[in-house]
Design a protein around this motif. Structure first.
Motif, short mmCIF file in Angstrom:
data_model
loop_
_atom_site.label_atom_id
_atom_site.label_comp_id
_atom_site.label_asym_id
_atom_site.label_seq_id
_atom_site.Cartn_x
_atom_site.Cartn_y
_atom_site.Cartn_z
N ALA A 180 -5.35 38.68 64.89
CA ALA A 180 -5.41 39.71 63.84
C ALA A 180 -6.84 40.26 63.72
O ALA A 180 -7.05 41.47 63.61
CB ALA A 180 -4.95 39.13 62.51
N SER A 181 -7.81 39.37 63.75
CA SER A 181 -9.20 39.81 63.69
C SER A 181 -9.59 40.61 64.93
O SER A 181 -10.37 41.57 64.85
CB SER A 181 -10.12 38.59 63.55
N SER A 182 -9.02 40.25 66.08
CA SER A 182 -9.29 40.99 67.31
C SER A 182 -8.81 42.43 67.20
O SER A 182 -9.44 43.36 67.71
CB SER A 182 -8.60 40.31 68.50
N ILE A 183 -7.67 42.61 66.53
CA ILE A 183 -7.14 43.96 66.34
C ILE A 183 -8.08 44.79 65.47
O ILE A 183 -8.35 45.96 65.75
CB ILE A 183 -5.73 43.90 65.73
N VAL A 184 -8.58 44.18 64.40
CA VAL A 184 -9.55 44.88 63.55
C VAL A 184 -10.77 45.29 64.39
O VAL A 184 -11.24 46.43 64.31
CB VAL A 184 -9.99 43.97 62.38
N ALA A 185 -11.26 44.37 65.21
CA ALA A 185 -12.43 44.66 66.03
C ALA A 185 -12.15 45.77 67.03
O ALA A 185 -12.99 46.64 67.27
CB ALA A 185 -12.88 43.39 66.74
N ALA A 186 -10.95 45.74 67.63
CA ALA A 186 -10.61 46.75 68.63
C ALA A 186 -10.65 48.15 68.04
O ALA A 186 -11.09 49.11 68.69
CB ALA A 186 -9.24 46.46 69.23
N THR A 187 -10.20 48.29 66.81
CA THR A 187 -10.19 49.61 66.18
C THR A 187 -11.58 50.04 65.73
O THR A 187 -11.81 51.23 65.51
CB THR A 187 -9.25 49.62 64.96
N CYS A 188 -12.49 49.10 65.59
CA CYS A 188 -13.87 49.43 65.22
C CYS A 188 -14.76 49.69 66.43
O CYS A 188 -15.89 50.14 66.28
CB CYS A 188 -14.49 48.29 64.40
N THR A 189 -14.25 49.41 67.61
CA THR A 189 -15.09 49.45 68.80
C THR A 189 -15.66 50.84 69.06
O THR A 189 -16.85 51.00 69.38
CB THR A 189 -14.30 48.97 70.03
N GLY A 190 -14.81 51.88 68.94
CA GLY A 190 -15.29 53.23 69.19
C GLY A 190 -16.42 53.62 68.26
O GLY A 190 -17.44 54.17 68.69
N TYR A 191 -16.25 53.33 66.98
CA TYR A 191 -17.28 53.65 65.99
C TYR A 191 -18.57 52.87 66.26
O TYR A 191 -19.67 53.44 66.26
CB TYR A 191 -16.76 53.36 64.60
N LEU A 192 -18.45 51.57 66.53
CA LEU A 192 -19.64 50.75 66.77
C LEU A 192 -20.34 51.14 68.07
O LEU A 192 -21.57 51.19 68.12
CB LEU A 192 -19.23 49.28 66.82
N THR A 193 -19.55 51.45 69.11
CA THR A 193 -20.14 51.85 70.38
C THR A 193 -20.90 53.16 70.25
O THR A 193 -21.99 53.33 70.79
CB THR A 193 -19.06 51.96 71.46
N SER A 194 -20.30 54.13 69.53
CA SER A 194 -20.97 55.41 69.34
C SER A 194 -22.23 55.27 68.50
O SER A 194 -23.20 55.99 68.68
CB SER A 194 -20.01 56.40 68.67
N SER A 195 -22.21 54.30 67.57
CA SER A 195 -23.36 54.12 66.68
C SER A 195 -24.49 53.33 67.33
O SER A 195 -25.67 53.62 67.13
CB SER A 195 -22.91 53.41 65.40
N MET A 196 -24.12 52.31 68.12
CA MET A 196 -25.13 51.38 68.62
C MET A 196 -25.21 51.31 70.13
O MET A 196 -26.12 50.69 70.68
CB MET A 196 -24.86 49.97 68.06
N GLY A 197 -24.22 51.88 70.83
CA GLY A 197 -24.19 51.79 72.28
C GLY A 197 -23.35 50.61 72.75
O GLY A 197 -23.19 49.62 72.03
N ALA A 198 -22.81 50.73 73.95
CA ALA A 198 -21.92 49.70 74.48
C ALA A 198 -22.63 48.37 74.65
O ALA A 198 -22.08 47.31 74.37
CB ALA A 198 -21.33 50.17 75.80
N ARG A 199 -23.88 48.43 75.10
CA ARG A 199 -24.61 47.18 75.33
C ARG A 199 -24.79 46.39 74.05
O ARG A 199 -24.48 45.19 73.99
CB ARG A 199 -25.98 47.48 75.95
N ASN A 200 -25.26 47.03 73.00
CA ASN A 200 -25.48 46.33 71.74
C ASN A 200 -24.17 45.85 71.13
O ASN A 200 -24.10 44.77 70.55
CB ASN A 200 -26.22 47.24 70.76
N THR A 201 -23.11 46.68 71.25
CA THR A 201 -21.81 46.27 70.71
C THR A 201 -21.29 45.05 71.44
O THR A 201 -20.76 44.12 70.83
CB THR A 201 -20.80 47.43 70.83
N PHE A 202 -21.44 45.04 72.76
CA PHE A 202 -21.00 43.88 73.54
C PHE A 202 -21.77 42.63 73.14
O PHE A 202 -21.19 41.55 72.96
CB PHE A 202 -21.18 44.17 75.03
N CYS A 203 -23.09 42.78 73.00
CA CYS A 203 -23.91 41.63 72.61
C CYS A 203 -23.52 41.10 71.23
O CYS A 203 -23.45 39.89 71.01
CB CYS A 203 -25.39 42.01 72.62
N ILE A 204 -23.27 42.01 70.30
CA ILE A 204 -22.83 41.60 68.97
C ILE A 204 -21.51 40.85 69.05
O ILE A 204 -21.31 39.82 68.38
CB ILE A 204 -22.72 42.83 68.04
N GLY A 205 -20.60 41.36 69.86
CA GLY A 205 -19.32 40.68 70.02
C GLY A 205 -19.50 39.25 70.51
O GLY A 205 -18.86 38.32 70.01
#
Length: 438
Positions: A65-90
């Motif tokens: 369930a938490s993974s689903i929440v994260a999946a829907t936030c991925t686009g917003y977080l990636t656009s805000s911080m970049g794929a590298r930083n989002t991946f590291c945060i994950g």
């Protein structure tokens, strides 16, 4: 030789422009897959130490369930911080959740730790599918998905070994600390290898209401497993279906969609593909949640042995997906049917063979279940993305992880409902476990 001809082989995945991103993605899949098999191996030891057998399926549903929440936030977080930083945060969030699990004094708190882990895992999974679509040409998608699935080959050895060794020596908490350390290493490596901003999917904010409805449906389905009366169980199941249907209605009317506009349509390739992803995920999910405890209770296997038995499903998934990755389109169409038939045969075989001795007789059925999903998974994903309507290509790609996680969560919840109703909640004696397993 033309460019299109030159990029269809496996060696094309080693090109410098693709290799670093793929290496990081494989590392993320390895972290996730190793954790799944490690958790399946140590759960019986966790129950012996702190109890909570009725919450076994919740360790998976909370994570998913938490993974689903994260999946829907991925686009917003990636656009805000970049794929590298989002991946590291994950990766770092995943590690923090593992530490929480390691320190938890009760199963309920382990469920909370798994929820934290799930958010990190969801970020890693969602970025993987979007990066494959944005980085590679369409003819390499099946091979890329097979390569990501190939990470399960290594996790088949490492996951049960880590969980089994720690559990066998009476320190299941050490397995979670080990996972936390690996997550930290992955975060450091990703910061060096993954280019920032390489997977932007738009800056739209996450669809909070729709995500809440999906999570509520999963939570309600999970609650049905511990509801005391049959009527209460039935009412909760109906409520879960209603919540999912409401989410789909709202999503189709939204300006920014969580799923493609033809999601779950019976008249489009993308819609039918998402149905297949949902159903095969539901069918595969119970193997990793309940099989270790069934094997240890019915056959007296130690944690390490039961972990490797369950890993047979992952091995079947990986081995077959690598074998069929290069097949022509007509052959892949036949595999869409054959793969699900193999899964059905595998599940039936597990039901019939699990009570028999020696325990090894059930291994071929476990392998067949994994081989079934491995033979069709990459081609289902290819059709979901290839059949996307114009302008919805990224939404279709990211929806694969969302629907997959939803299917795994619903599968675990339904399995928990059935197992508890069949007597698993009464304890872990052999008669109760055998009835729940069947």
């Amino acid at each position: 030789m033309t460019k299109d001809t030159a990029i269809v082989g496996w060696s094309a995945l080693l090109e410098a422009r693709w290799f670093s991103a793929l290496a990081v993605l494989v590392g993320g899949v390895l972290l996730h897959s190793m954790n799944v098999l490690m958790l399946a191996t140590v759960l019986p030891s966790v129950v012996d130490d702190i109890g909570g057998a009725t919450l076994l399926s919740w360790t998976s549903t909370a994570y998913l369930a938490s993974s689903i929440v994260a999946a829907t936030c991925t686009g917003y977080l990636t656009s805000s911080m970049g794929a590298r930083n989002t991946f590291c945060i994950g990766a770092l969030v995943f590690g923090l959740g593992a530490i929480f699990c390691a320190l938890a004094p009760s199963m309920a708190l382990i469920v909370i730790g798994r929820f934290v882990q799930g958010f990190g895992g969801g970020l890693l999974a969602a970025i993987a599918y979007v990066l494959v679509r944005n980085t590679l040409p369409g003819e390499l998608w099946p091979r890329a998905f097979a390569l990501l699935s190939g990470a399960w080959s290594l996790s088949i050895v490492v996951g049960p070994m880590v969980g089994g060794v720690f559990a066998q020596y009476g320190s299941w908490r050490g397995a979670f600390f080990c996972v936390a350390g690996l997550a930290s290493i992955l975060a450091i490596g990703a910061f060096q290898a993954l280019p920032a901003g390489s997977a932007g999917v738009g800056a739209a904010r996450p669809p909070g209401l729709r995500v809440a409805l999906v999570c509520a449906a999963i939570a309600v389905m999970s609650l049905s497993a511990v509801a005391p009366h049959v009527l209460a169980k039935a009412a909760l199941v109906v409520a879960a279906v209603g919540l999912m249907a409401s989410m789909l209605v709202i999503d189709r009317r939204a300006a920014t969609r969580l799923l493609p506009s033809d999601a779950f349509s019976l008249h489009s390739m993308t819609g039918m593909g998402l149905w297949l992803i949902l159903t095969v995920s539901i069918a595969y999910s119970p193997l990793q949640v309940f099989m270790p405890i069934f094997l240890q209770s019915l056959h007296g296997l130690d944690p390490l042995s039961s972990g490797y038995m369950v890993a047979g499903g992952s091995f079947g998934w990986t081995a077959i997906s690598l074998m069929v990755a290069g097949l022509s389109l007509p052959a892949t169409g036949r595999l869409l049917v054959a793969g699900q038939a193999m899964m059905a045969a595998g599940l039936l075989g597990i039901a019939l063979l699990l009570p028999l001795k020696p325990a090894i007789v059930v291994f071929p059925a476990i392998f067949m279940l994994g081989a079934g999903i491995g033979s069709c998974w990459a081609f289902i994903a290819q059709r979901v993305m290839g059949g996307a309507r114009k302008g919805e290509e990224d939404v279709a790609a990211s929806s694969i992880a969302t629907v997959q996680q939803t299917g795994f969560a619903l599968g675990a919840a339904v399995a928990g409902l059935v197992a508890n109703a069949a007597g698993l909640s009464a304890g872990l004696n052999r008669a109760d476990v055998a009835q729940a397993a069947l």
